[in-house]
Design a protein around this motif. Sequence first.
Motif, PDB file in Angstrom:
ATOM      1  N   LYS A 141       0.940  -1.177   0.090  1.00  0.00           N
ATOM      2  CA  LYS A 141       0.000  -0.010  -0.079  1.00  0.00           C
ATOM      3  C   LYS A 141       0.779   1.371  -0.127  1.00  0.00           C
ATOM      4  N   LEU A 142       0.549   2.176  -0.766  1.00  0.00           N
ATOM      5  CA  LEU A 142       1.127   3.584  -0.836  1.00  0.00           C
ATOM      6  C   LEU A 142       0.092   4.603  -0.418  1.00  0.00           C
ATOM      7  N   THR A 143       0.300   5.496   0.199  1.00  0.00           N
ATOM      8  CA  THR A 143      -0.213   6.792   0.714  1.00  0.00           C
ATOM      9  C   THR A 143       0.591   7.835   0.512  1.00  0.00           C
ATOM     10  N   ALA A 144       0.063   9.001   0.737  1.00  0.00           N
ATOM     11  CA  ALA A 144       0.664  10.416   0.568  1.00  0.00           C
ATOM     12  C   ALA A 144       1.754  10.482   1.110  1.00  0.00           C
ATOM     13  N   GLU A 145       1.835  10.161   2.513  1.00  0.00           N
ATOM     14  CA  GLU A 145       2.873  10.030   3.247  1.00  0.00           C
ATOM     15  C   GLU A 145       4.194   9.296   2.808  1.00  0.00           C
ATOM     16  N   ARG A 146       3.800   7.965   2.534  1.00  0.00           N
ATOM     17  CA  ARG A 146       4.967   7.231   1.893  1.00  0.00           C
ATOM     18  C   ARG A 146       5.566   7.708   0.636  1.00  0.00           C
ATOM     19  N   ILE A 147       4.641   8.597  -0.232  1.00  0.00           N
ATOM     20  CA  ILE A 147       5.220   8.928  -1.432  1.00  0.00           C
ATOM     21  C   ILE A 147       6.101  10.168  -1.073  1.00  0.00           C
ATOM     22  N   SER A 148       5.488  10.755  -0.266  1.00  0.00           N
ATOM     23  CA  SER A 148       6.647  11.958   0.269  1.00  0.00           C
ATOM     24  C   SER A 148       7.760  11.482   0.582  1.00  0.00           C
ATOM     25  N   GLY A 149       7.850  10.458   1.468  1.00  0.00           N
ATOM     26  CA  GLY A 149       8.975   9.637   1.934  1.00  0.00           C
ATOM     27  C   GLY A 149       9.937   9.224   0.955  1.00  0.00           C
ATOM     28  N   MET A 150       9.391   8.747  -0.164  1.00  0.00           N
ATOM     29  CA  MET A 150      10.130   8.177  -1.554  1.00  0.00           C
ATOM     30  C   MET A 150      10.869   9.620  -1.961  1.00  0.00           C
ATOM     31  N   ALA A 151       9.968  10.691  -2.073  1.00  0.00           N
ATOM     32  CA  ALA A 151      10.756  11.700  -2.677  1.00  0.00           C
ATOM     33  C   ALA A 151      11.648  12.197  -1.849  1.00  0.00           C
ATOM     34  N   ASP A 152      11.697  12.401  -0.482  1.00  0.00           N
ATOM     35  CA  ASP A 152      12.664  12.863   0.322  1.00  0.00           C
ATOM     36  C   ASP A 152      13.756  11.969   0.303  1.00  0.00           C
ATOM     37  N   GLY A 153      13.749  10.667   0.168  1.00  0.00           N
ATOM     38  CA  GLY A 153      14.723   9.770  -0.091  1.00  0.00           C
ATOM     39  C   GLY A 153      15.836  10.133  -1.194  1.00  0.00           C
ATOM     40  N   LEU A 154      15.132  10.316  -2.423  1.00  0.00           N
ATOM     41  CA  LEU A 154      15.810  10.693  -3.467  1.00  0.00           C
ATOM     42  C   LEU A 154      16.550  11.959  -3.387  1.00  0.00           C
ATOM     43  N   ARG A 155      16.067  12.870  -2.628  1.00  0.00           N
ATOM     44  CA  ARG A 155      16.588  14.233  -2.485  1.00  0.00           C
ATOM     45  C   ARG A 155      17.853  14.085  -1.443  1.00  0.00           C
ATOM     46  N   GLN A 156      17.726  13.102  -0.385  1.00  0.00           N
ATOM     47  CA  GLN A 156      18.821  12.902   0.676  1.00  0.00           C
ATOM     48  C   GLN A 156      19.935  12.246  -0.266  1.00  0.00           C
ATOM     49  N   VAL A 157      19.410  11.397  -1.255  1.00  0.00           N
ATOM     50  CA  VAL A 157      20.567  10.787  -2.304  1.00  0.00           C
ATOM     51  C   VAL A 157      21.381  11.725  -2.944  1.00  0.00           C
ATOM     52  N   ALA A 158      20.746  12.752  -3.495  1.00  0.00           N
ATOM     53  CA  ALA A 158      21.142  13.794  -4.310  1.00  0.00           C
ATOM     54  C   ALA A 158      22.173  14.632  -3.418  1.00  0.00           C
TER      55      ALA A 158
END
Length: 208
Positions: A141-158
């Motif tokens: 299951k995906l939620t708005a919160e989980r998608i936000s976490g995915m985006a934040d993770g990508l920014r952290q890698v950058a």
Amino acid sequence: AKAIRKAGGCSILPAGVFAVQGEFLPGSTVSVIDKDAHELARGLVHYSSAELEQIKGCNSGEIANILGHKNFDELVKAKAQAAKQAAAKLAVTSTAVKNAALLAMAAALEAQQSEILAANERDMTAAAAKGMKSSMLDRLKLTAERISGMADGLRQVAGLADPVGNVIDGKTLPNGLHITKIRVPLGVIGIIYEARPNVTADAAGLCL
């Protein structure tokens, strides 16, 4: 279908399908029924319900034109070949370009949140219909919160230092030959993981 029931071990081609009911994914067990709703055969399907809806009644040549591939195996192979071609370019891509791609991926996840959640809901429905355990459904299951976490993770890698090109060891042999150990791109990798969509973003970000 009647002949298949008698012979066994045969396949029904999309050309013999006239209607699709319900939602399912490739690899699901489906039933073949006649116009009177009598089950004639049962087996594993190579296409999703959405794909089969597009290609019902079509021959093999038409399927490739409609879907861009003939079946799931061909789709995976095509994706792997495309990744292999892209790997050569990515291997020499600058840190700035890679970071820009990571940030663009993060922004795209947030911008297309509604479409992602709708697709995930279809996956959840199909998985529940196949009997997936509640613990696995929660992972899927995906939620708005989980998608936000995915985006934040990508920014952290950058924001991390790019390891490609770093010299991590080296020595000079008695004959004068100098050997250096340098970090290089991973190349093409394939990942098999549990029902966690967020792993897709995490893995893509780290591999880039």
